[in-house]
Structure formats: C-alpha cells, structure tokens
Design a protein around this motif. Structure first.
Motif, PDB file in Angstrom:
ATOM      1  N   SER A   1      12.952  21.580 -11.909  1.00 13.44           N
ATOM      2  CA  SER A   1      11.696  22.190 -11.452  1.00 13.44           C
ATOM      3  C   SER A   1      11.499  23.605 -11.996  1.00 13.44           C
ATOM      4  N   ASN A   2      12.563  24.239 -12.460  1.00  9.26           N
ATOM      5  CA  ASN A   2      12.452  25.646 -12.870  1.00  9.26           C
ATOM      6  C   ASN A   2      12.788  25.914 -14.332  1.00  9.26           C
ATOM      7  N   SER A   3      13.652  25.104 -14.934  1.00  8.21           N
ATOM      8  CA  SER A   3      14.149  25.443 -16.263  1.00  8.21           C
ATOM      9  C   SER A   3      14.222  24.215 -17.164  1.00  8.21           C
ATOM     10  N   LEU A   4      14.482  24.521 -18.466  1.00  8.56           N
ATOM     11  CA  LEU A   4      14.563  23.474 -19.473  1.00  8.56           C
ATOM     12  C   LEU A   4      15.613  23.860 -20.498  1.00  8.56           C
ATOM     13  N   ILE A   5      16.404  22.891 -20.955  1.00  6.65           N
ATOM     14  CA  ILE A   5      17.412  23.135 -21.982  1.00  6.65           C
ATOM     15  C   ILE A   5      17.319  22.042 -23.046  1.00  6.65           C
ATOM     16  N   ARG A   6      17.408  22.458 -24.328  1.00  7.65           N
ATOM     17  CA  ARG A   6      17.346  21.491 -25.422  1.00  7.65           C
ATOM     18  C   ARG A   6      18.688  20.772 -25.539  1.00  7.65           C
ATOM     19  N   CYS A   7      18.632  19.501 -25.936  1.00  8.83           N
ATOM     20  CA  CYS A   7      19.846  18.702 -26.093  1.00  8.83           C
ATOM     21  C   CYS A   7      19.833  17.998 -27.438  1.00  8.83           C
ATOM     22  N   THR A   8      21.028  17.905 -28.047  1.00  8.16           N
ATOM     23  CA  THR A   8      21.202  17.195 -29.306  1.00  8.16           C
ATOM     24  C   THR A   8      22.222  16.091 -29.092  1.00  8.16           C
ATOM     25  N   PHE A   9      21.840  14.858 -29.476  1.00  8.85           N
ATOM     26  CA  PHE A   9      22.684  13.685 -29.260  1.00  8.85           C
ATOM     27  C   PHE A   9      22.860  13.007 -30.623  1.00  8.85           C
ATOM     28  N   PHE A  10      23.966  13.358 -31.329  1.00  8.02           N
ATOM     29  CA  PHE A  10      24.142  12.928 -32.710  1.00  8.02           C
ATOM     30  C   PHE A  10      24.369  11.423 -32.804  1.00  8.02           C
ATOM     31  N   ALA A  11      24.036  10.877 -33.966  1.00  5.29           N
ATOM     32  CA  ALA A  11      24.047   9.432 -34.160  1.00  5.29           C
ATOM     33  C   ALA A  11      25.434   8.824 -33.994  1.00  5.29           C
TER      34      ALA A  11
END
Length: 424
Positions: A53-63
């Motif tokens: 509800s307050n924050s956002l974080i980028r995520c990387t999920f490699f192949a």
C-alpha cells in the motif's frame, strides 16, 4: 573553513552499491507483495515490481532461475513471496531485488512452520556464506545419499560416468520421503562422512515432487546434518517451485540431481586439456628459465674477473702489505712514546722502599703501644676477668649471689666457679 569532499556520481553510486550489497540484512531475504508491471523479455528474463500500500520495489527474475517456475502463474495482481538479495544497477543508479525463489501467498500452516524454522536457522548462522566451503576440483570419490529407486540415482551415475570414468562412486541409500525419511537421510550423510570411506564430496537429494514430498529436506535435523557435514556437500533436490532449506545449509545446491552431478564431476576432456595446457606452459617456462640463465652465465663469464680471477688476489695482496706496514709503523711509534713516558718512573722502587720502611717502623711502634694496653697483656700479668651467666663483667661482689655460677677468664683458658661465700 574545512573543504567538504565532493564525490562524483560514480563514486557515490559505488558507495551506495557497496553498502546495499555488503549489508547481510539485505542478502537472502524474503519479501511479500503484489506483482505489478510484469514483463517477460525475449531472452526469458522476467521483470516486475513488488508493491504494497505504501511502497514499490523492482525485481529481476533471470531466465536460468525462473525456468524452474514454469508452472507458477505469475502476472499483475498476484500476491507472492520472493527470496533473493538486493542489488544496485550502476548505469541508472536504481536498486532491485535479484529473485532466486518465488511462491504464491497462502500455502497454509506448513509453509508458515517452514518459514519460522528458516528464520530460526538463519539467526543461528546455519545459512551463512562464511561457512560454505569450495567443492574439490578433482574429487577421487563422490558419495551419493539418495533413494535406490527412482530416476535420480541413475541420472547422477550416468552423468558422472559420462564426464569422468575414473571417479569412484559410493552410494549410501536412504529414504527421501515419508515419516522415516529424515532419520534415514541423516544416517546416510553421517556414514559418508566417516573417514574410512575417504569421500571428497557428497551429493544428497532426490528427484522432483510435491511440497509434501520434499518436506524431509525441510526437517530441522536434516538441515543441521547438511550444515555439520565434514565433507563438502551439495543439496540436489529436484524442485520446480519451492526451495528446500537443505539448499541454504549446504556448501552448494543444484536445481536437480543431474545438475549436481555435473557440478561436482570434472570432465575428463577438460582435465586432459588443462593438463596439456599446463604441461605446455611448464615447458615454456622451463625453456625461458634455461635461456635466461644461459644468457646470464654468458654475460658473467665474459667479464674480466672471470677471465683473470688472480687479479683480485694481487690487488688484495698489495693492500694487505700496505696495511701491515702501517700497523708496524704505528706500533713502533706507540712503543717509543710509552718507553719515554716510563723512564721517569725508574726511581719509583727506591722511593717505594723508603716509604715502606718508614711506615713499617711507625706501625711497629703503634703496635707495641697497643699491646701494652691490651686486656690480654693484663691477663698475662696474673689478672683475670669474671663474668656472670649473662656474659656481663662482674666488678662488685654485691652484684653476685650465693650459689651463682660465674665464668673466670684467665690468660690461658677459662674456669666455671660457684659462689660459696661473699666477702665484703
């Protein structure tokens, strides 16, 4: 006024990166949130944001990791728990979570129990990277702890034999699912750790299965057996979605038993190629050393000193003769000076004898006078000295008592007497 240090953008970005990626609290962490901005690249990498509800974080999920999660329905709006470490991408200065595990929220009480155990073991340091040891480059004997039934054991043996036919394989069969599986897995690992077997690395695991079927490798005692293994150990549980806790406690983990076999077994072709390359480099190094030493020898042997080495001695002989002559001259001058200085003391014995005779006569006179006043001389003339038991000289008859024993000192000897009568 002190000038504050001015950082470049790259310098401050590097410092932030070092802090984020060096902070143990930001490594191997679980984060829960809702997927948004989901995208799949042409290379198979998955990018998404995790938000609440307050924050956002980028995520990387490699192949190479997300291929294990093909059956998981990832899309915007799905609540998930992801496991990974915080990374910072320097070109744009943004941080993200490098995802290595992912699971949907709501798996039930078993997942909550497993997560509680994971946090407990993490706090104890069971998953610390500092405890993990490198796998041997060329193991002579590989130990395998798995079930004899199933494809896992056959796949492991097939891969090992295809890569290196000279490696010995020692199998400790065990149960890999069911109520008795934890004790069976622990016993197999402990047996392979016995020094008598001389095992260099252990593969412990099983093929794929459901969450419930993999529970043995989440058992606390099994995880501790992986951690306490004396021999480097690889966790090889063929899971597609959920990671087991033994993966985190092992020295290394592989997504499948086949991958584990490839990981621990050096290829014979690669070894021979490495040895051949090493032999060539060694030969080249030896040739270089020989050529270099030969050139140095030629350079040294052409020097004048090696052509006529006796010249060194001739120069030294001349210098030595000069030094000896100088020493002799200095010695003669020194002795002459000292001889002249001592001549003035030739009359010293006569003066010493005169002084000696004078003092001898003087001391003789003094000695005679002292003897005249000596108590011993007085005793020789017939006198005596009387002392009581306290060694006090008795000068008055009033100072003695009847029956008292006294000591009488004569010129020669002593007497012990007893007072019979006191005369006034």
């Amino acid at each position: 006024m002190t000038q504050n240090k001015v950082f470049s953008v790259s310098e401050i970005t590097q410092k932030i990166k070092d802090y984020l990626q060096g902070n143990p609290e930001l490594r191997n962490i679980w984060i829960q949130g809702e997927i948004s901005n989901y995208s799949l690249s042409g290379t198979g990498h998955i990018y998404f944001s995790l938000k609440d509800s307050n924050s956002l974080i980028r995520c990387t999920f490699f192949a190479f990791v997300n291929k294990l999660y093909k059956n998981l329905n990832l899309k915007d709006g799905v609540m998930v728990q992801v496991f990974g470490s915080i990374k910072l991408y320097e070109p744009n200065g943004t941080y993200s979570l490098n995802v290595v595990q992912i699971q949907e929220v709501g798996k039930g009480a078993l997942y909550e129990k497993r997560e509680k155990l994971r946090r407990k073991l993490h706090e104890e340091g069971i998953f610390d990277e500092s405890h993990k040891r490198p796998l041997p480059l060329v193991p002579k004997r590989i130990g395998i702890a798995t079930a004899l039934q199933g494809a896992a054991i056959q796949d492991i043996i097939k891969i090992i034999r295809s890569r290196n036919e000279y490696v010995n394989i020692l199998i400790a069969p065990c149960l890999v699912q069911g109520e008795s599986a934890p004790d069976s897995i622990i016993a197999a690992i402990q047996e392979l750790n016995h020094p008598k077997w001389e095992v260099d690395v252990i593969i412990a695991g099983r093929g794929g299965g459901s969450f419930e079927e993999l529970m043995a490798f989440d058992h606390e005692d099994v995880v501790r057996a992986f951690y306490n293994s004396r021999v480097p150990i690889v966790s090889a549980v063929g899971h597609e979605v959920d990671s087991v806790l033994s993966d985190l406690a092992a020295d290394a983990y592989a997504p499948t038993p086949t991958a584990a076999a490839e990981m621990v077994t050096p290829s014979t072709e690669e070894l021979f190629s490495f040895l051949e390359e090493f032999e060539n480099r060694l030969n080249q190094s030896i040739l270089f050393k020989l050529e270099n030493s030969n050139e140095k020898f030629k350079a040294i042997s052409n020097k004048y000193i090696f052509i006529e080495p006796q010249q060194i001695l001739f120069d030294r002989y001349q210098k030595l003769d000069t030094v000896i002559k100088n020493i002799e001259l200095i010695g003669k001058n020194f002795l002459s000076t000292k001889r002249n200085s001592l001549m003035k003391y030739e009359t010293l014995p006569i003066l010493m004898k005169s002084k000696y005779d004078h003092f001898k006569n003087y001391y003789k006179l003094i000695s005679e006078r002292v003897e005249n006043f000596s108590p011993l001389e007085t005793l020789k003339r017939g006198y005596s000295v009387v002392r009581n038991s306290k060694k006090t000289i008795v000068r008055d008859s009033k100072n003695v008592k009847l029956g008292e024993k006294l000591e009488v000192i004569l010129s020669k000897g002593k007497l012990e007497v007893e007072v019979k009568r006191i005369l006034e």
